[in-house]
Scaffold this active site. Structure first.
Site, PDB file in Angstrom:
ATOM      1  N   LYS A   1       0.868  -0.992   0.057  1.00  0.00           N
ATOM      2  CA  LYS A   1       0.206   0.013   0.169  1.00  0.00           C
ATOM      3  C   LYS A   1       0.809   0.969   0.046  1.00  0.00           C
ATOM      4  CE  LYS A   1       0.670   1.707   3.389  1.00  0.00           C
ATOM      5  NZ  LYS A   1       1.989   2.341   3.921  1.00  0.00           N
TER       6      LYS A   1
ATOM      7  N   TYR B   1      -4.107   4.495   6.175  1.00  0.00           N
ATOM      8  CA  TYR B   1      -4.928   3.551   7.413  1.00  0.00           C
ATOM      9  C   TYR B   1      -6.283   4.093   7.739  1.00  0.00           C
ATOM     10  CZ  TYR B   1      -0.412   0.738   7.184  1.00  0.00           C
ATOM     11  OH  TYR B   1       0.619   0.011   6.898  1.00  0.00           O
TER      12      TYR B   1
END
Ligand code: NDP
Length: 370
Positions: free
Chosen positions: A138, A223
């Site tokens: 990510k 996140y």
């Protein structure tokens, strides 16, 4: 089943409880039963032997379904060290110029791309063209448009594209998701995600827009974005965002230091989040609902994750995130297993669309509809 889970939340953590919890709850949460696996492992080459690649390789030593069999690196000395440590033969070692040749390597099923963000797109597309499954860190890319091209390339090549969303396999996280899905929290009203750390070395790639695609948002704010989606269980329909910068020398144009952002969801639930490279000890999720709440702190670090709900402390044991992730990803790729929370390219594109919208909202000062 529910009463057993309630019991698990309430019991005191003890040496007696630990083996029971480890065997049953982890297996239940991850749906990979703790029975011996005797099928072939997913044979993985790691691309980018940096900080996180090193952590993944170490964690993979405990995997039951995944095995490190190759490396792709621009640093010959690291290749040598990894060959010695992980017993990797010369024929499974590549650099960034020649890794398309994995195409002809029957010892490698998948390549895990763990390089700076802006390199992921080209590297994943080359992996797909070589006919290998791609696992990508990510953020999957630095724009939603690039992300969609990656998804298309992998579809066209008939290979899987998975993204390193390790929290999607974390037991306490999954327990809160279960409680929300089972209606135990009632109607979800509000989520707060606070994610950040104080970044050091100003010369690192994370502070170079060309390689990072942004600043804290791409690295750590993601996140809170991803977490708001799995905690609330909906996709945001609007975004507002505000940026503050205390150090314009360290955080140059296009490299965000601190962004506060807000989401609205179709049900009327709202979220308020913070992404920063300028505060330590910022790793907290809070979910408020009509009949309860859940909070986690730390919420997305390597763990142990800690959390409690209105029913009490969450007692699911700590797992090594990357070990569980790689075993679960092997099951997804080799057995077609469906994870509780998706980890595919489409899931990553949803986060990237939101990041695009946050940057747009910062620029325009206006609410952006998704
Ligand atoms: P590092 O800087 O520690 O490592 C990156 C590695 O990429 C380098 O060591 C290098 O390996 C390779 N690389 C290739 N080209 C370049 C380049 N132009 N500049 C710098 N490095 C290059 O970064 P991290 O390992 O911390 O991060 C890598 C990726 O992993 C990022 O996308 C990050 O967001 C993600 N990440 C995810 C985490 C998670 O919890 N899921 C945690 C940390 C990072 P080599 O010398 O072998 O070529």
């Amino acid at each position: 089943m529910n009463s057993r889970r309630n019991f698990l939340q309430k019991i005191t953590f003890s040496a007696v409880a630990l083996p029971f919890l480890t065997e049953n709850v982890v297996a239940e949460c991850n749906e990979t039963k703790d029975k011996p696996y005797d099928g072939p492992p997913l044979r993985v080459a790691i691309m980018g032997l940096g900080g996180y690649g090193t952590r993944v390789a170490e964690a993979m030593q405990s995997c039951k379904r995944a095995k490190l069999t190759g490396v792709i690196s621009g640093t010959p000395s690291k290749i040598k060290d990894w060959q010695a440590k992980y017993n990797i033969p010369d024929k499974n070692c590549y650099n960034y110029e020649n890794f398309d040749n994995v195409k002809n390597n029957p010892d490698i099923d998948a390549v895990y791309v763990i390089t700076p963000n802006a390199l992921h797109k080209e590297q994943v597309i080359r992996v797909a063209k070589a006919g290998k499954h791609a696992i990508c860190e990510k953020p999957m890319s630095v724009t939603a448009k690039d992300g969609r091209e990656m998804v298309e390339a992998c579809k066209k090549a008939n290979v899987k594209l998975l993204v390193g969303y390790r929290m999607h396999f974390e037991p306490k996280t999954l327990e809160i998701i279960r409680m929300r899905k089972d209606g135990e929290l009632g109607k979800i009203l509000f989520f707060q995600g606070l994610c950040g750390f104080k970044i050091g070395d100003p010369t690192q790639w994370r502070l170079n827009r060309e390689l990072a695609g942004g600043g804290a948002m791409m690295d750590i704010g993601i996140y809170a974005i991803n977490g708001s989606r799995y905690m609330v269980g909906e996709e945001p329909v609007w975004v507002t965002a505000q940026e503050t910068k205390t150090d314009p020398v360290k955080f140059k144009e296009g490299v965000d230091e601190t962004i506060q952002f807000q989401f609205g969801f179709p049900s009327g639930a709202v979220a308020s989040c913070l992404s920063t490279y300028n505060m330590n000890n910022l790793d907290r999720f809070f979910l408020n609902a009509e009949q309860g709440f859940a909070e986690m702190q730390p919420s997305t670090g390597y763990g142990p994750i800690q959390g409690r709900t209105n029913k009490g402390e969450l007692m699911q044991p700590h797992v090594t995130h990357q070990t569980v992730q790689m075993d679960e990803m092997a099951a997804i790729i080799l057995q077609g297993k469906k994870p509780i929370v998706p980890v595919d390219g489409e899931e990553a594109v949803k986060d990237l669309q939101i990041i695009d919208a946050i940057f747009e909202a910062v620029k325009s000062g206006k609410k952006v509809n998704l």
